[in-house]
Design a protein around this motif. Structure first.
Motif, PDB file in Angstrom:
ATOM      1  N   ALA A 257      12.887-100.596  -1.366  1.00 25.87           N
ATOM      2  CA  ALA A 257      13.256 -99.369  -0.657  1.00 25.87           C
ATOM      3  C   ALA A 257      14.196 -98.536  -1.522  1.00 25.87           C
ATOM      4  CB  ALA A 257      13.913 -99.712   0.683  1.00 25.87           C
TER       5      ALA A 257
ATOM      6  N   ILE B  33      17.034-102.467  -2.008  1.00 21.73           N
ATOM      7  CA  ILE B  33      16.798-103.787  -1.452  1.00 21.73           C
ATOM      8  C   ILE B  33      15.303-104.106  -1.532  1.00 21.73           C
ATOM      9  CG2 ILE B  33      17.064-105.282   0.554  1.00 21.73           C
ATOM     10  CD1 ILE B  33      19.682-104.407  -0.720  1.00 21.73           C
ATOM     11  N   GLN B  34      15.003-105.280  -2.038  1.00 15.48           N
ATOM     12  CA  GLN B  34      13.612-105.716  -2.175  1.00 15.48           C
ATOM     13  C   GLN B  34      13.110-106.326  -0.874  1.00 15.48           C
ATOM     14  OE1 GLN B  34      12.579-109.447  -4.328  1.00 15.48           O
ATOM     15  NE2 GLN B  34      11.588-108.102  -5.780  1.00 15.48           N
ATOM     16  N   LEU B  35      11.890-105.945  -0.470  1.00 14.64           N
ATOM     17  CA  LEU B  35      11.256-106.484   0.737  1.00 14.64           C
ATOM     18  C   LEU B  35       9.923-107.125   0.358  1.00 14.64           C
ATOM     19  CD1 LEU B  35      11.892-103.615   3.302  1.00 14.64           C
ATOM     20  CD2 LEU B  35      13.166-105.746   3.059  1.00 14.64           C
TER      21      LEU B  35
ATOM     22  N   ILE C 234       7.004 -98.633   1.824  1.00 17.08           N
ATOM     23  CA  ILE C 234       8.356 -99.192   1.702  1.00 17.08           C
ATOM     24  C   ILE C 234       9.167 -98.408   0.678  1.00 17.08           C
ATOM     25  CG2 ILE C 234       9.679-101.238   1.024  1.00 17.08           C
ATOM     26  CD1 ILE C 234       7.454-102.961   2.156  1.00 17.08           C
TER      27      ILE C 234
ATOM     28  N   SER D 180      10.837 -95.293   2.022  1.00 17.85           N
ATOM     29  CA  SER D 180      11.835 -95.468   3.087  1.00 17.85           C
ATOM     30  C   SER D 180      13.239 -95.332   2.514  1.00 17.85           C
ATOM     31  CB  SER D 180      11.673 -96.843   3.742  1.00 17.85           C
ATOM     32  OG  SER D 180      10.382 -96.988   4.295  1.00 17.85           O
TER      33      SER D 180
ATOM     34  N   SER E 179      15.997 -96.620   3.684  1.00 16.21           N
ATOM     35  CA  SER E 179      16.751 -97.872   3.767  1.00 16.21           C
ATOM     36  C   SER E 179      15.820 -98.992   4.185  1.00 16.21           C
ATOM     37  CB  SER E 179      17.906 -97.749   4.772  1.00 16.21           C
ATOM     38  OG  SER E 179      18.535 -98.990   4.997  1.00 16.21           O
ATOM     39  N   HIS E 180      16.133-100.189   3.732  1.00 20.14           N
ATOM     40  CA  HIS E 180      15.328-101.344   4.126  1.00 20.14           C
ATOM     41  C   HIS E 180      15.490-101.643   5.618  1.00 20.14           C
ATOM     42  CE1 HIS E 180      19.285-103.226   3.719  1.00 20.14           C
ATOM     43  NE2 HIS E 180      18.818-104.262   4.385  1.00 20.14           N
ATOM     44  N   LYS E 181      16.607-101.210   6.191  1.00 22.68           N
ATOM     45  CA  LYS E 181      16.828-101.440   7.614  1.00 22.68           C
ATOM     46  C   LYS E 181      15.813-100.677   8.458  1.00 22.68           C
ATOM     47  CE  LYS E 181      21.792-102.270   7.080  1.00 22.68           C
ATOM     48  NZ  LYS E 181      23.157-101.831   7.464  1.00 22.68           N
TER      49      LYS E 181
ATOM     50  N   VAL F  46      12.749-100.101   7.677  1.00 21.31           N
ATOM     51  CA  VAL F  46      11.488-100.851   7.629  1.00 21.31           C
ATOM     52  C   VAL F  46      11.551-102.064   8.540  1.00 21.31           C
ATOM     53  CG1 VAL F  46       9.882-102.058   6.110  1.00 21.31           C
ATOM     54  CG2 VAL F  46      11.114-100.054   5.271  1.00 21.31           C
TER      55      VAL F  46
ATOM     56  N   ILE G  83      13.505-110.355   3.277  1.00 17.62           N
ATOM     57  CA  ILE G  83      14.385-109.627   2.360  1.00 17.62           C
ATOM     58  C   ILE G  83      14.490-110.409   1.060  1.00 17.62           C
ATOM     59  CG2 ILE G  83      16.716-108.755   1.992  1.00 17.62           C
ATOM     60  CD1 ILE G  83      16.996-108.404   4.973  1.00 17.62           C
TER      61      ILE G  83
ATOM     62  N   ASN H 137      18.621-107.872  -4.264  1.00 19.81           N
ATOM     63  CA  ASN H 137      19.212-106.534  -4.298  1.00 19.81           C
ATOM     64  C   ASN H 137      18.948-105.952  -5.694  1.00 19.81           C
ATOM     65  OD1 ASN H 137      20.768-104.217  -4.193  1.00 19.81           O
ATOM     66  ND2 ASN H 137      22.448-105.189  -3.090  1.00 19.81           N
TER      67      ASN H 137
END
Length: 324
Positions: A140, A144-146, A182, A185, A187-189, A191, A225, A228
């Motif tokens: 994202a 942060i990696q998802l 992704i 986006s 923020s990862h939050k 998603v 998650i 970082n």
């Protein structure tokens, strides 16, 4: 006489076996009973053309019982001679007819000759297939990696089976759509809070275009998650800047040391010149004595001046304190 009788019986058995092989009488009776009109001559000619009569007749019986009137013996024979699977094609046509799927004989044979299982394709049109994607990694905008996993529900597109892309292409396009969603986006939050936003965005792109499938739904099964990535990149950049600064400082230190050594060399060179000049003084005095420009009294007066100067310098120097 007994031996001759046995030979005649054996000969008759062989002749009957050859006759019933080239003229499958029982198979002809089965066709007639089932309502399929085919002559014994045609069955005999199938043997000559090296076409198994059992496959053709069974296919014709199955099609006739299912109400498919437009399938002929010549078409089935031609498809077999072309290397196709007659049984699969007939099964597929019967299944498609019962499921009200528009599938003609020419299309079915083309799909079969293209190397696809036409019967499985018809089954997939009736009962959609679920494909699990491998873990898709994306980052994202906040760094942060998802890691996402999706389940794709697809249905076979009969019209696109010939020349259409397969499952690998669908999975690759879905993975690309997940990465794009992704990555866009903030923020990862976001998603994690709304994983269905990924599905909606991916479905809008028409990923099934040019493939042999129709995508019915894309469901996000799991999101984990990862690392970082943003912080890792910043740390790597800071370490790189530190290494560059250290290299530049080392370069400046080396230049300072080189300059110091150069100055020392110049000082040594200047001292050498002074010593060389002082060495010329006695020579000049000797030359002055020889030429008569300098007398003995002048020499003694110069020595007295030097002695007086040395005495004054020794008096002017501070005396060392006696040790207690």
């Amino acid at each position: 006489m007994v031996g001759i009788g046995l030979l005649l019986a054996f000969g008759i058995i062989v002749i009957l076996a050859v006759f019933f092989y080239f003229v499958p009488f029982l198979l002809w009776i089965s066709a007639q009973v089932s309502g399929v009109r085919i002559s014994l001559i045609q069955l005999f000619l199938m043997r000559i053309r090296k076409v198994p009569p059992q496959i053709i007749v069974r296919g014709m019986i199955e099609a006739h019982k299912a109400g498919l009137k437009n399938i002929t013996r010549d078409e089935l024979e031609a498809h077999y001679l072309a290397g196709g699977h007659v049984e699969r094609v007939v099964h597929a046509l019967v299944s498609a007819s019962k499921a009200n799927i528009d599938l003609g004989f020419q299309m079915a044979t083309a799909i079969d000759l293209a190397g696809r299982d036409v019967f499985e394709a018809v089954q997939m049109s009736v009962n959609p297939k679920v494909i699990d994607t491998p873990p898709v990694t994306a980052v994202a905008k906040d760094g942060i990696q998802l890691i996402a996993k999706a389940r794709v529900t697809v249905r076979a597109n009969i019209r696109q089976l010939v020349g259409g892309a397969g499952e690998d292409t669908v999975l690759a396009r879905v993975g690309e759509g997940i990465v794009s969603s992704i990555g866009s986006s903030e923020s990862h939050k976001q998603v994690l809070e709304n994983p269905d936003s990924i599905s909606k965005l991916v479905l809008k792109k028409g990923l099934d275009s040019g493939t042999a499938f129709e995508i019915l739904s894309i469901d996000i099964a799991d999101i984990d998650i990862g690392k970082n990535i943003g912080a890792t990149l910043q740390m790597d950049q800071a370490q790189a800047d530190k290494n560059i600064a250290q290299a530049k400082a080392e370069e400046r230190r080396a230049m300072a040391i080189a300059l110091e050594q150069e100055m020392k060399a110049k000082a040594q060179e200047a001292r050498a010149k002074v010593i060389e000049a002082e060495a010329e003084v006695p020579k000049a005095m000797a030359e002055a004595f020889r030429s008569g420009n300098l007398g003995i009294m002048d020499y003694y007066r110069m020595k007295n001046v030097e002695a007086d100067t040395a005495m004054r310098e020794s008096i002017a120097k501070p005396t060392a304190k006696p040790e207690k």
